[in-house]
Design a protein around this motif. Sequence first.
Motif, PDB file in Angstrom:
ATOM      1  N   CYS A 237       0.878  -1.171   0.000  1.00 16.96           N
ATOM      2  CA  CYS A 237       0.000   0.000   0.000  1.00 16.96           C
ATOM      3  C   CYS A 237       0.916   1.220   0.000  1.00 16.96           C
ATOM      4  CB  CYS A 237      -0.867  -0.038   1.259  1.00 16.96           C
ATOM      5  SG  CYS A 237      -1.730   1.491   1.660  1.00 16.96           S
TER       6      CYS A 237
ATOM      7  N   PHE B  50      -4.224  -2.373  10.500  1.00 17.18           N
ATOM      8  CA  PHE B  50      -3.310  -1.392  11.097  1.00 17.18           C
ATOM      9  C   PHE B  50      -3.947  -0.546  12.195  1.00 17.18           C
ATOM     10  CE2 PHE B  50      -5.418   0.842   7.632  1.00 17.18           C
ATOM     11  CZ  PHE B  50      -5.738   2.056   8.218  1.00 17.18           C
TER      12      PHE B  50
ATOM     13  N   THR C 216     -10.590   0.752   2.836  1.00 18.56           N
ATOM     14  CA  THR C 216     -10.448   2.183   3.134  1.00 18.56           C
ATOM     15  C   THR C 216     -11.176   3.042   2.104  1.00 18.56           C
ATOM     16  OG1 THR C 216      -8.336   1.873   4.256  1.00 18.56           O
ATOM     17  CG2 THR C 216      -8.750   4.056   3.328  1.00 18.56           C
TER      18      THR C 216
ATOM     19  N   VAL D  12      -6.727   2.772  -3.698  1.00 14.68           N
ATOM     20  CA  VAL D  12      -7.621   3.357  -2.691  1.00 14.68           C
ATOM     21  C   VAL D  12      -8.677   4.232  -3.387  1.00 14.68           C
ATOM     22  CG1 VAL D  12      -7.766   4.824  -0.635  1.00 14.68           C
ATOM     23  CG2 VAL D  12      -5.825   3.253  -0.907  1.00 14.68           C
TER      24      VAL D  12
ATOM     25  N   LEU E  47      -2.827  13.011 -11.826  1.00 20.29           N
ATOM     26  CA  LEU E  47      -1.740  13.634 -12.599  1.00 20.29           C
ATOM     27  C   LEU E  47      -1.174  12.653 -13.620  1.00 20.29           C
ATOM     28  CD1 LEU E  47       0.232  15.300  -9.642  1.00 20.29           C
ATOM     29  CD2 LEU E  47      -1.264  16.456 -11.290  1.00 20.29           C
TER      30      LEU E  47
ATOM     31  N   ARG F 104      -3.567   6.325 -15.740  1.00 16.01           N
ATOM     32  CA  ARG F 104      -4.552   5.709 -14.838  1.00 16.01           C
ATOM     33  C   ARG F 104      -5.968   5.695 -15.426  1.00 16.01           C
ATOM     34  NH1 ARG F 104      -2.167   2.838 -11.110  1.00 16.01           N
ATOM     35  NH2 ARG F 104      -0.895   3.956  -9.618  1.00 16.01           N
TER      36      ARG F 104
ATOM     37  N   CYS G 179      -7.650  10.754  -2.355  1.00 13.01           N
ATOM     38  CA  CYS G 179      -6.848   9.547  -2.079  1.00 13.01           C
ATOM     39  C   CYS G 179      -5.466   9.691  -2.690  1.00 13.01           C
ATOM     40  CB  CYS G 179      -7.542   8.313  -2.652  1.00 13.01           C
ATOM     41  SG  CYS G 179      -9.246   8.124  -2.135  1.00 13.01           S
TER      42      CYS G 179
ATOM     43  N   ASN H 239      -1.428  14.143  -1.277  1.00 11.69           N
ATOM     44  CA  ASN H 239      -0.829  15.427  -1.664  1.00 11.69           C
ATOM     45  C   ASN H 239      -1.677  16.576  -1.100  1.00 11.69           C
ATOM     46  OD1 ASN H 239      -0.860  17.823  -3.699  1.00 11.69           O
ATOM     47  ND2 ASN H 239       1.099  16.789  -4.009  1.00 11.69           N
TER      48      ASN H 239
ATOM     49  N   VAL I 210      -8.515  11.102   2.681  1.00  9.78           N
ATOM     50  CA  VAL I 210      -8.065   9.740   2.982  1.00  9.78           C
ATOM     51  C   VAL I 210      -6.535   9.639   2.926  1.00  9.78           C
ATOM     52  CG1 VAL I 210      -8.204   7.325   2.242  1.00  9.78           C
ATOM     53  CG2 VAL I 210     -10.224   8.770   2.063  1.00  9.78           C
TER      54      VAL I 210
ATOM     55  N   VAL J 266      -2.531  10.056   3.241  1.00 11.94           N
ATOM     56  CA  VAL J 266      -1.685  10.374   4.399  1.00 11.94           C
ATOM     57  C   VAL J 266      -0.753  11.515   3.991  1.00 11.94           C
ATOM     58  CG1 VAL J 266       0.081   9.476   5.964  1.00 11.94           C
ATOM     59  CG2 VAL J 266      -1.843   8.024   5.287  1.00 11.94           C
TER      60      VAL J 266
HETATM   61  P1  NAD Z   1      -1.155   5.025  -5.097  1.00 18.91           P
HETATM   62  O1  NAD Z   1       0.221   5.556  -5.129  1.00 18.91           O
HETATM   63  O2  NAD Z   1      -1.426   3.696  -5.740  1.00 18.91           O
HETATM   64  O3  NAD Z   1      -2.162   6.085  -5.787  1.00 18.91           O
HETATM   65  C1  NAD Z   1      -2.088   7.473  -5.576  1.00 18.91           C
HETATM   66  C2  NAD Z   1      -2.532   8.173  -6.877  1.00 18.91           C
HETATM   67  O4  NAD Z   1      -2.604   9.593  -6.623  1.00 18.91           O
HETATM   68  C3  NAD Z   1      -1.556   7.992  -8.038  1.00 18.91           C
HETATM   69  O5  NAD Z   1      -2.245   7.514  -9.190  1.00 18.91           O
HETATM   70  C4  NAD Z   1      -0.982   9.395  -8.270  1.00 18.91           C
HETATM   71  O6  NAD Z   1      -0.663   9.660  -9.638  1.00 18.91           O
HETATM   72  C5  NAD Z   1      -2.112  10.281  -7.755  1.00 18.91           C
HETATM   73  N1  NAD Z   1      -1.710  11.635  -7.356  1.00 18.91           N
HETATM   74  C6  NAD Z   1      -0.638  12.005  -6.598  1.00 18.91           C
HETATM   75  N2  NAD Z   1      -0.640  13.344  -6.410  1.00 18.91           N
HETATM   76  C7  NAD Z   1      -1.731  13.836  -7.026  1.00 18.91           C
HETATM   77  C8  NAD Z   1      -2.289  15.147  -7.180  1.00 18.91           C
HETATM   78  N3  NAD Z   1      -1.706  16.222  -6.656  1.00 18.91           N
HETATM   79  N4  NAD Z   1      -3.436  15.283  -7.890  1.00 18.91           N
HETATM   80  C9  NAD Z   1      -4.049  14.191  -8.448  1.00 18.91           C
HETATM   81  N5  NAD Z   1      -3.564  12.934  -8.349  1.00 18.91           N
HETATM   82  C10 NAD Z   1      -2.417  12.756  -7.647  1.00 18.91           C
HETATM   83  O7  NAD Z   1      -1.600   5.008  -3.556  1.00 18.91           O
HETATM   84  P2  NAD Z   1      -2.753   4.178  -2.776  1.00 18.91           P
HETATM   85  O8  NAD Z   1      -2.168   2.929  -2.226  1.00 18.91           O
HETATM   86  O9  NAD Z   1      -3.973   4.132  -3.615  1.00 18.91           O
HETATM   87  O10 NAD Z   1      -2.978   5.158  -1.507  1.00 18.91           O
HETATM   88  C11 NAD Z   1      -3.524   6.452  -1.688  1.00 18.91           C
HETATM   89  C12 NAD Z   1      -3.358   7.301  -0.432  1.00 18.91           C
HETATM   90  O11 NAD Z   1      -4.179   6.776   0.619  1.00 18.91           O
HETATM   91  C13 NAD Z   1      -1.932   7.301   0.126  1.00 18.91           C
HETATM   92  O12 NAD Z   1      -1.657   8.612   0.621  1.00 18.91           O
HETATM   93  C14 NAD Z   1      -2.010   6.323   1.277  1.00 18.91           C
HETATM   94  O13 NAD Z   1      -1.004   6.569   2.239  1.00 18.91           O
HETATM   95  C15 NAD Z   1      -3.394   6.642   1.799  1.00 18.91           C
HETATM   96  N6  NAD Z   1      -4.049   5.621   2.635  1.00 18.91           N
HETATM   97  C16 NAD Z   1      -4.813   6.071   3.678  1.00 18.91           C
HETATM   98  C17 NAD Z   1      -5.510   5.176   4.470  1.00 18.91           C
HETATM   99  C18 NAD Z   1      -6.417   5.676   5.577  1.00 18.91           C
HETATM  100  O14 NAD Z   1      -6.909   4.847   6.352  1.00 18.91           O
HETATM  101  N7  NAD Z   1      -6.683   6.966   5.683  1.00 18.91           N
HETATM  102  C19 NAD Z   1      -5.407   3.796   4.222  1.00 18.91           C
HETATM  103  C20 NAD Z   1      -4.650   3.372   3.117  1.00 18.91           C
HETATM  104  C21 NAD Z   1      -3.973   4.293   2.333  1.00 18.91           C
END
Ligand code: NAD
Length: 379
Positions: free
Chosen positions: A48, A96, A182, A207, A228, A232, A272, A275, A296, A298
């Motif tokens: 993740c 977690f 999530t 996510v 971005l 995707r 998600c 950023n 959502v 981090v």
């Molecule tokens: P990932 O890296 O697979 O996907 C993130 C996506 O966001 C990517 O496609 C990326 O290109 C895009 N992105 C990045 N910056 C951007 C912006 N400024 N504008 C638009 N798109 C942008 O990550 P994931 O595993 O899907 O996790 C997503 C987020 O969720 C992470 O920050 C992760 O830490 C967080 N997360 C939170 C929880 C929670 O319980 N709150 C649980 C799991 C994951």
Amino acid sequence: MSSTAGQVIKCKAAVAWGPGKPLVIEEVEVAPPQKMEVRLKILYTSLCHTDLYFWEAKAQDSVFPRILGHEASGIVESVGEGVTELGPGDHVLPVFTGECKECAHCKSEESNMCSLLRINTERGVMINDGKSRFSINGKPIYHFVGTSTFSEYTVVHVGCVAKINPLAPLDKVCVLSCGISTGLGATLNVAKPTKGSSVAIFGLGAVGLAAAEGARLAGASRIIGVDLNSGRFEEAKKFGVNEFVNPKDYEKPVQEVIAEMSDGGVDRSVECTGNINAMISAFECVHDGWGTAVLVGVPHKDAVFKTHPMNVLNERTLKGTFFGNYKPRSHLPSVVQMYMNKELELEKFITHQVSFAEINKAFELMLRGEGLRCIIKMD
Ligand code: NAD
Ligand code: ZN
């Protein structure tokens, strides 16, 4: 009782020795579970973005050496004193963030922020004795968010373990132990879009696409994906995303682009990405009067959320969630059941599989933004 119960188990684990350093498969010693702890044999784990983030050490803490990993499935090997709900052989998902079932949060219907077991990224030890259960030559190797699933065996607090249907395929449902639940819960439990409404999803990783899936299940008619990485967009169509915005294609802020597309703003948005600018855009792109944004991702440790207070006064709501507001022990078995009933498809989230020896490949794929979830098979 298994023959290993009460004994130290020697097994392989992928150790992160320092920030950004490739993981090294080492032989570690895993101590038996103590009071209210469970030792699990991990069968599948996946990567993740949160693992990547703490591996890169972009957060406050930098606990190393450490065993990362929190999205996984496994089988109970043995249980410690006081554990009555679980026994050897049970199929489980470690989570977690935990559920002690006794604190004010666990008793509240609104919260999953258990006082005892809520996510703690700085703690690298078990709460019972403040020590690690992992060691190499007597030196401790620290835990990560109470799960440390990049190991053939791990020790977890019983409150961080969901017992699931033994018929559920563990190589699929492991993705429900973090990312997919999530995203799904962020939409279904927190954003709560109504039928026919519009929802913007920022970040189309696993996510975000699970959040889109939630919007589709809730009957939203417009699901706008924002990323971005235009690579995707094709994949996102499988998850009900029917419009796309790449902020890089516009001169003006993406919140303005979305407001123009949606007659003043979308009904709901779910962020998600992690950023901070995306978080602010996700809030500012919801409609005044009724719009709700859910965070959502981090964020970076120094991030500050800045918006004009008038954006809030104009009756927009900002929310955040861990684990989609699901209580892991009480609710996760029913999310697994949604998959078993074919209401929820998990296969489309799983784009790669590697052996445990190749775990660093999973990191490379995520760093390159390729694929969604990479399953790491432990044996
Ligand atoms: P990932 O890296 O697979 O996907 C993130 C996506 O966001 C990517 O496609 C990326 O290109 C895009 N992105 C990045 N910056 C951007 C912006 N400024 N504008 C638009 N798109 C942008 O990550 P994931 O595993 O899907 O996790 C997503 C987020 O969720 C992470 O920050 C992760 O830490 C967080 N997360 C939170 C929880 C929670 O319980 N709150 C649980 C799991 C994951
Ligand atoms: Zn609790």
